[in-house]
Design a protein around this motif. Structure first.
Motif, PDB file in Angstrom:
ATOM      1  N   ASP A  80       0.825  -1.204   0.000  1.00  0.00           N
ATOM      2  CA  ASP A  80       0.000   0.000   0.000  1.00  0.00           C
ATOM      3  C   ASP A  80       0.862   1.258   0.000  1.00  0.00           C
ATOM      4  O   ASP A  80       0.521   2.260  -0.639  1.00  0.00           O
ATOM      5  N   LEU A  81       2.006   1.225   0.719  1.00  0.00           N
ATOM      6  CA  LEU A  81       2.919   2.366   0.703  1.00  0.00           C
ATOM      7  C   LEU A  81       3.461   2.619  -0.699  1.00  0.00           C
ATOM      8  O   LEU A  81       3.600   3.778  -1.130  1.00  0.00           O
ATOM      9  N   ARG A  83       1.937   1.961  -3.478  1.00  0.00           N
ATOM     10  CA  ARG A  83       0.853   2.576  -4.252  1.00  0.00           C
ATOM     11  C   ARG A  83       0.737   4.071  -3.928  1.00  0.00           C
ATOM     12  O   ARG A  83       0.559   4.888  -4.825  1.00  0.00           O
ATOM     13  N   ARG A  84       0.828   4.412  -2.643  1.00  0.00           N
ATOM     14  CA  ARG A  84       0.717   5.817  -2.248  1.00  0.00           C
ATOM     15  C   ARG A  84       1.863   6.638  -2.830  1.00  0.00           C
ATOM     16  O   ARG A  84       1.659   7.802  -3.227  1.00  0.00           O
ATOM     17  N   SER A  90      -5.137   4.507  -1.627  1.00  0.00           N
ATOM     18  CA  SER A  90      -4.884   3.388  -0.720  1.00  0.00           C
ATOM     19  C   SER A  90      -5.942   2.299  -0.911  1.00  0.00           C
ATOM     20  O   SER A  90      -7.107   2.580  -1.198  1.00  0.00           O
ATOM     21  N   GLN A  91      -5.526   1.044  -0.742  1.00  0.00           N
ATOM     22  CA  GLN A  91      -6.446  -0.086  -0.799  1.00  0.00           C
ATOM     23  C   GLN A  91      -6.759  -0.642   0.586  1.00  0.00           C
ATOM     24  O   GLN A  91      -7.437  -1.652   0.714  1.00  0.00           O
TER      25      GLN A  91
END
Length: 514
Positions: A80-81, A83-84, A90-91
């Motif tokens: 998730d980090l 992706r950010r 965020s998922q």
């Protein structure tokens, strides 16, 4: 098995000689139809799980399980980090839900008859179709989409489903009113008293015989619940799963010897030889339903005895949780259900109601990871369908912690009142408590466990209901339903969760019947 079906077919042929011997009344086919159209807006919110997320198997190496869980959580956080950092959303979502959605549904039932002896019925349903909901995928081997609600659904702009119709009823009704004999063949609704044992559509045969001079009726039939006779596992072109099927047989006797007392004795039998779900069973449900009606009050006393044998395939694992071999265990079932309802009519506009419903056994799983209702006077359900409160035990929409099929080892007690005010308005206020017959097993828990300082109990929670029904016209209604459930310790034990406390729901329905 074959002999049983031949007997049923021969019995069905008996009325035909009588039918064709009668003088034909009319060559004209008469058609009748009825149904309803519904639009619903729903809001739901919760911080409590609806189903268990952790394993129910016995704990063999807790340190290893915790390490694997932490590793999985770290991978999720790291992904998730990344992706950010890429500017993507965020998922990871909060453990709290607040959702609003809208849907529509259309029901249509049509019957046709050329004379008074034979009638055909077809009933279908379109929806539920959520506003903006997805239809079947254009690509993919199975067309499955977890966003679907109802048969085929559709509702998304430009992607309405090509097929979103399901058949609810499709049967012939042979009627001989002079003899009080009625025979239904095909897909129909099978229902026991108040749906406590069985409330489901299915394909089969039902026979009803009225004895007016004795003031009683006798009904029996067979429901073909599942048929796996056409599987071809070895792909040699021939069906190799013959006689692996599941059938439900039933009979019930209703009698009314007194004007204000109604009695019903019934028995339902499950003969399940289908091994594809790793379980076979021969079970029986014997029930006695008594209804008493007086001027100011009425009450129902209903009891069910459940007996039989369940054979279940169990895996035997080694210390590394690898299956060594499979074995079949035989479980003797001996359980029961009680059902009590009381109504006091203060006047035509106000009544008070008490309900108490429960089954024997323990909910969830035992310390060996087996279904707890397989032992200890557990109660096995067939295919019931009933609602008690709007959230705790329900199947009408919104949240449902339990339904009739999962109501094993549970007890629900409630008080509710119906108030008719301002002419067409009816208000319903209700308070309910949900309890386990025996406390759920805590020794298989990973989070809500004794090691973390928690204890088990039998208290599942309490619920408040508030409903309004507005009869705009005789065939158009506006219905508002709401529920607020506060969870207890036994529910956290059952779900192995230590988060949250509340579930709430509210929906408003606009329904037109024709």
């Amino acid at each position: 098995m074959l002999t049983r079906f031949i007997t049923v077919c021969l019995f069905l042929m008996m009325p035909f000689g009588f039918l064709y011997s009668q003088e034909e009344e009319s060559q004209r086919t008469i058609m009748n139809f009825n149904g309803s159209f519904r639009v619903r807006a729903t809001n739901v919110g919760r911080d409590v799980l609806l189903e268990r997320k952790t394993p129910v198997t016995p704990i063999t190496n807790l340190e290893k399980e915790n390490a694997e869980r932490l590793e999985s959580e770290q991978q999720t956080i790291q992904s998730d980090l990344e992706r950010r950092q890429q500017g993507l959303p965020s998922q990871i979502t909060r453990r709290k839900e607040d959702v609003s959605y809208y849907d529509s549904r259309f029901l249509y039932n049509m019957s046709f008859s050329a004379n008074k002896y034979v009638e055909g019925i077809w009933g279908m349903q379109v929806g539920d179709i959520p506003f903006g909901g997805r239809g079947l995928r254009a690509t993919g081997p199975d067309g499955f989409d977890p966003g679907l609600v109802g048969p085929g659904s559709g509702g998304e702009r430009g992607r309405t489903a090509a097929v979103n119709v399901q058949t609810n009823f499709l049967y012939l009704n042979f009627r001989i009113p002079e003899s009080g004999l009625f025979i239904k063949v095909g897909q129909q609704l099978f229902s026991s008293a108040q749906g406590r044992v069985l409330f489901s559509t299915g394909t089969g045969v039902s026979i009803l015989k009225n004895f007016q001079f004795l003031r009683l009726s006798l009904e029996g039939g067979v429901l073909r619940a599942r048929d796996q006779s056409f599987l071809d596992v070895d792909k040699n072109g021939f069906a190799d799963k013959n006689y692996q099927s599941s059938n439900i047989y039933y009979n019930r006797l209703k009698f009314e010897y007194f004007r204000n007392i109604r009695n019903e004795v019934y028995a339902y039998f499950l003969d399940d030889n289908d091994k594809t779900d790793n379980e076979t069973a021969r079970l029986a449900w014997y029930g006695l339903h008594n209804e008493f009606n007086f001027q100011k009050f009425s009450f129902i006393v209903h009891g069910i005895l459940n007996t039989g044998i369940v054979k279940k395939l169990n895996a035997v694992n080694d210390a590394n949780d690898v299956t060594i071999y499979n074995t079949t265990r035989r479980h003797s079932i001996k359980g029961g259900m009680y059902d009590f309802q009381f109504t006091y009519r203060w006047n035509e506009s106000l009544n008070f109601n008490l309900i108490a419903l429960g089954t024997t056994g323990r909910p969830g799983y035992d310390e060996n990871g087996q279904e707890a209702n397989l032992k200890g006077n557990g109660y096995r359900t067939l295919a019931p369908g009933f609602s008690i409160s709007n959230i705790a035990t329900d199947f009408t929409g919104g949240y449902a912690l339990f339904n009739g099929s999962s109501f094993s080892g549970l007890n629900e007690y409630g008080l509710y009142s119906n108030i008719i005010a301002f002419g067409p308005y009816q208000f319903t206020l209700g308070y309910y408590q949900l309890w386990a017959t025996k406390s759920p097993e805590i020794r298989i828990n990973r989070e809500f466990s004794e090691r973390n300082g928690y204890r088990t109990s039998t208290y599942m929670g309490m619920e408040y209901n508030f409903n309004i029904r507005y009869n705009v016209t005789s065939d158009f209604q506006i219905i508002f339903r709401s529920g607020y459930f506060v969870a207890g310790d036994a529910l956290f034990v059952l779900l192995d969760s230590k988060y949250g406390r509340v579930l709430r729901e509210a929906f408003i329905v606009f329904e037109h019947r024709f």
